[in-house]
Design an enzyme around this catalytic site. Structure first.
Site, PDB file in Angstrom:
ATOM      1  N   ASP A 186      -8.980  86.580   2.221  1.00 16.00           N
ATOM      2  CA  ASP A 186     -10.005  87.604   2.119  1.00 16.00           C
ATOM      3  C   ASP A 186      -9.982  88.057   0.650  1.00 16.00           C
ATOM      4  O   ASP A 186      -9.024  87.768  -0.086  1.00 16.00           O
ATOM      5  CB  ASP A 186      -9.644  88.765   3.063  1.00 16.00           C
ATOM      6  CG  ASP A 186     -10.546  89.962   2.872  1.00 16.00           C
ATOM      7  OD1 ASP A 186     -11.774  89.787   2.858  1.00 16.00           O
ATOM      8  OD2 ASP A 186     -10.026  91.094   2.728  1.00 16.00           O
ATOM      9  N   LEU A 187     -11.006  88.730   0.200  1.00 16.66           N
ATOM     10  CA  LEU A 187     -11.068  89.139  -1.212  1.00 16.66           C
ATOM     11  C   LEU A 187     -10.681  90.610  -1.420  1.00 16.66           C
ATOM     12  O   LEU A 187      -9.631  90.918  -1.985  1.00 16.66           O
ATOM     13  CB  LEU A 187     -12.480  88.890  -1.758  1.00 16.66           C
ATOM     14  CG  LEU A 187     -12.733  89.353  -3.193  1.00 16.66           C
ATOM     15  CD1 LEU A 187     -11.951  88.521  -4.191  1.00 16.66           C
ATOM     16  CD2 LEU A 187     -14.228  89.296  -3.515  1.00 16.66           C
ATOM     17  N   ASP A 188     -11.553  91.491  -0.923  1.00 15.55           N
ATOM     18  CA  ASP A 188     -11.372  92.928  -1.154  1.00 15.55           C
ATOM     19  C   ASP A 188     -10.113  93.431  -0.461  1.00 15.55           C
ATOM     20  O   ASP A 188      -9.982  93.320   0.754  1.00 15.55           O
ATOM     21  CB  ASP A 188     -12.582  93.703  -0.610  1.00 15.55           C
ATOM     22  CG  ASP A 188     -13.861  93.367  -1.341  1.00 15.55           C
ATOM     23  OD1 ASP A 188     -13.939  93.657  -2.542  1.00 15.55           O
ATOM     24  OD2 ASP A 188     -14.783  92.794  -0.720  1.00 15.55           O
ATOM     25  N   THR A 200     -10.390  96.191  -4.740  1.00 12.99           N
ATOM     26  CA  THR A 200     -11.744  96.750  -4.762  1.00 12.99           C
ATOM     27  C   THR A 200     -11.986  97.698  -3.583  1.00 12.99           C
ATOM     28  O   THR A 200     -12.985  98.402  -3.577  1.00 12.99           O
ATOM     29  CB  THR A 200     -12.781  95.616  -4.695  1.00 12.99           C
ATOM     30  OG1 THR A 200     -12.334  94.692  -3.718  1.00 12.99           O
ATOM     31  CG2 THR A 200     -12.927  94.925  -6.035  1.00 12.99           C
ATOM     32  N   LYS A 236     -13.405  98.375   6.407  1.00 13.79           N
ATOM     33  CA  LYS A 236     -12.844  97.230   5.684  1.00 13.79           C
ATOM     34  C   LYS A 236     -13.240  95.946   6.387  1.00 13.79           C
ATOM     35  O   LYS A 236     -13.102  95.836   7.600  1.00 13.79           O
ATOM     36  CB  LYS A 236     -11.320  97.350   5.566  1.00 13.79           C
ATOM     37  CG  LYS A 236     -10.912  98.436   4.588  1.00 13.79           C
ATOM     38  CD  LYS A 236      -9.413  98.483   4.381  1.00 13.79           C
ATOM     39  CE  LYS A 236      -9.080  99.577   3.368  1.00 13.79           C
ATOM     40  NZ  LYS A 236      -7.628  99.766   3.257  1.00 13.79           N
ATOM     41  N   SER A 293     -14.759  85.890   2.679  1.00 16.51           N
ATOM     42  CA  SER A 293     -15.036  87.309   2.440  1.00 16.51           C
ATOM     43  C   SER A 293     -16.405  87.712   2.970  1.00 16.51           C
ATOM     44  O   SER A 293     -17.333  86.911   2.967  1.00 16.51           O
ATOM     45  CB  SER A 293     -14.988  87.575   0.934  1.00 16.51           C
ATOM     46  OG  SER A 293     -15.540  88.831   0.619  1.00 16.51           O
ATOM     47  N   ALA A 294     -16.535  88.969   3.367  1.00 16.31           N
ATOM     48  CA  ALA A 294     -17.827  89.486   3.809  1.00 16.31           C
ATOM     49  C   ALA A 294     -18.699  89.923   2.636  1.00 16.31           C
ATOM     50  O   ALA A 294     -19.875  90.232   2.798  1.00 16.31           O
ATOM     51  CB  ALA A 294     -17.605  90.677   4.736  1.00 16.31           C
ATOM     52  N   LYS A 305     -17.233  89.763  10.383  1.00 15.62           N
ATOM     53  CA  LYS A 305     -15.945  89.967  11.042  1.00 15.62           C
ATOM     54  C   LYS A 305     -16.099  91.194  11.954  1.00 15.62           C
ATOM     55  O   LYS A 305     -16.791  92.122  11.576  1.00 15.62           O
ATOM     56  CB  LYS A 305     -14.860  90.240   9.999  1.00 15.62           C
ATOM     57  CG  LYS A 305     -14.690  89.113   8.965  1.00 15.62           C
ATOM     58  CD  LYS A 305     -13.803  89.561   7.799  1.00 15.62           C
ATOM     59  CE  LYS A 305     -13.778  88.511   6.695  1.00 15.62           C
ATOM     60  NZ  LYS A 305     -13.034  88.914   5.497  1.00 15.62           N
ATOM     61  N   GLU A 334      -5.377  88.781   5.244  1.00 15.32           N
ATOM     62  CA  GLU A 334      -6.388  89.821   5.503  1.00 15.32           C
ATOM     63  C   GLU A 334      -5.799  91.230   5.412  1.00 15.32           C
ATOM     64  O   GLU A 334      -4.679  91.460   5.835  1.00 15.32           O
ATOM     65  CB  GLU A 334      -6.924  89.652   6.932  1.00 15.32           C
ATOM     66  CG  GLU A 334      -8.275  88.995   7.026  1.00 15.32           C
ATOM     67  CD  GLU A 334      -9.411  89.830   6.470  1.00 15.32           C
ATOM     68  OE1 GLU A 334      -9.219  91.023   6.142  1.00 15.32           O
ATOM     69  OE2 GLU A 334     -10.519  89.294   6.375  1.00 15.32           O
ATOM     70  N   ASP A 335      -6.580  92.167   4.907  1.00 15.90           N
ATOM     71  CA  ASP A 335      -6.130  93.571   4.890  1.00 15.90           C
ATOM     72  C   ASP A 335      -6.886  94.410   5.914  1.00 15.90           C
ATOM     73  O   ASP A 335      -6.603  95.599   6.062  1.00 15.90           O
ATOM     74  CB  ASP A 335      -6.333  94.196   3.501  1.00 15.90           C
ATOM     75  CG  ASP A 335      -7.800  94.419   3.194  1.00 15.90           C
ATOM     76  OD1 ASP A 335      -8.610  93.499   3.460  1.00 15.90           O
ATOM     77  OD2 ASP A 335      -8.146  95.500   2.705  1.00 15.90           O
TER      78      ASP A 335
HETATM   79  C1  G6P Z   1     -15.644  93.403   2.219  1.00 15.92           C
HETATM   80  C2  G6P Z   1     -15.156  94.844   2.155  1.00 15.92           C
HETATM   81  C3  G6P Z   1     -16.141  95.768   2.796  1.00 15.92           C
HETATM   82  C4  G6P Z   1     -17.536  95.541   2.243  1.00 15.92           C
HETATM   83  C5  G6P Z   1     -17.972  94.102   2.478  1.00 15.92           C
HETATM   84  C6  G6P Z   1     -19.343  93.795   1.884  1.00 15.92           C
HETATM   85  O1  G6P Z   1     -15.426  92.912   3.494  1.00 15.92           O
HETATM   86  O2  G6P Z   1     -13.908  94.975   2.776  1.00 15.92           O
HETATM   87  O3  G6P Z   1     -15.717  97.098   2.557  1.00 15.92           O
HETATM   88  O4  G6P Z   1     -18.470  96.418   2.835  1.00 15.92           O
HETATM   89  O5  G6P Z   1     -17.012  93.240   1.867  1.00 15.92           O
HETATM   90  O6  G6P Z   1     -19.232  93.824   0.489  1.00 15.92           O
HETATM   91  P1  G6P Z   1     -20.452  93.828  -0.515  1.00 15.92           P
HETATM   92  O7  G6P Z   1     -19.798  93.560  -1.851  1.00 15.92           O
HETATM   93  O8  G6P Z   1     -21.367  92.716  -0.114  1.00 15.92           O
HETATM   94  O9  G6P Z   1     -21.104  95.151  -0.426  1.00 15.92           O
HETATM   95 MG    MG Z   2     -10.526  93.036   2.828  1.00 16.15          MG
END
Ligand code: G6P
Ligand code: MG
Length: 218
Positions: free
Chosen positions: A8-10, A16, A44, A113-114, A144, A168-169
């Site tokens: 996962d990224l964030d 972030t 998240k 990542s989302a 997710k 994943e967090d």
């Molecule tokens: C990640 C974060 C979420 C965020 C989503 C969409 O999953 O954990 O907090 O809302 O990405 O991110 P974006 O950059 O497309 O707004």
């Molecule tokens: Mg995350």
């Protein structure tokens, strides 16, 4: 066997999550909604649209389509103002160590990542070249805890789900990876990420020996 490691990224590669939080909090405040850290925890891993829907639901607000879209744009503008200041210093501790180890060991590495800002962020922190596959918010229709993002990542890596390991967090992310039949590693608080197979506070707690055990497992 070759394994697929899906990140996962964030909140896993970069911190972030704190920028998403301040941007959502500011937005909520602007429409008279109080937004807590506990609520943030539930956002998240949740897409931008779904996040705003939840915030409005919590605040019991109804908005016109137009106002909704306007707020979406505002949120991302605000968020991007933080992102555009980022550099390699914002990579979470020991993430490059683990990525480099996996590259050395010739393992599959993907992003799941989302976020629709994922590529921009990976470029900013100069990690984009480490990934063989990137599935982000632009490539999925179901967020997710639906497993779509991880299933698409393993397709691209061409590795079976049982041979994939997901970092994943987010609660929703752990649930998504679990239902994709993958091994799950929670990054964060073990009281929150109860459903993960393993939980570590951060990557400084993950040894290359542990990674090696995952690689060797059949
Ligand atoms: C990640 C974060 C979420 C965020 C989503 C969409 O999953 O954990 O907090 O809302 O990405 O991110 P974006 O950059 O497309 O707004
Ligand atoms: Mg995350």
């Amino acid at each position: 066997t070759k394994k697929g490691f899906i990140f996962d990224l964030d909140g896993v590669i970069v911190d972030t999550a704190k920028y998403h939080f301040v941007a959502w909090k500011k937005l909520a405040k602007s429409i008279g909604i109080d937004f807590t850290e506990e609520q943030n925890e539930q956002l998240k891993g949740v897409s931008r649209v779904k996040s705003l829907e939840k915030i409005l639901e919590w605040g019991q607000k109804n908005l016109s389509k137009e106002d909704f879209n306007h707020l979406m744009t505002q949120k991302n503008k605000d968020y991007l103002s933080y992102i555009n200041q980022m550099d390699e210093n914002e990579i979470l501790p020991d993430v490059p160590k683990i990525l480099n180890y996996l590259i050395e060991e010739k393992q599959g590495i993907a992003l799941g990542s989302a976020s629709k800002n994922a590529v921009a962020i990976l470029e900013r922190v100069k990690l984009i070249d480490k990934f063989q596959a990137i599935i982000d918010g632009n490539g999925v229709t179901k967020g997710k805890p639906n497993p779509e993002v991880f299933l698409k990542a393993k397709e691209k890596l061409n590795i079976k789900p049982e041979d994939c390991i997901v970092f994943e967090d987010a609660i929703a992310g752990i649930q998504a990876a679990n239902s994709a039949n993958m091994t799950t590693i929670g990054i964060g608080d073990k009281d929150i990420l109860k459903e993960a197979d393993y939980v570590f506070k951060d990557f400084t707690q993950i040894s290359t020996e542990f990674i090696n055990e995952l690689i060797k497992k059949d």
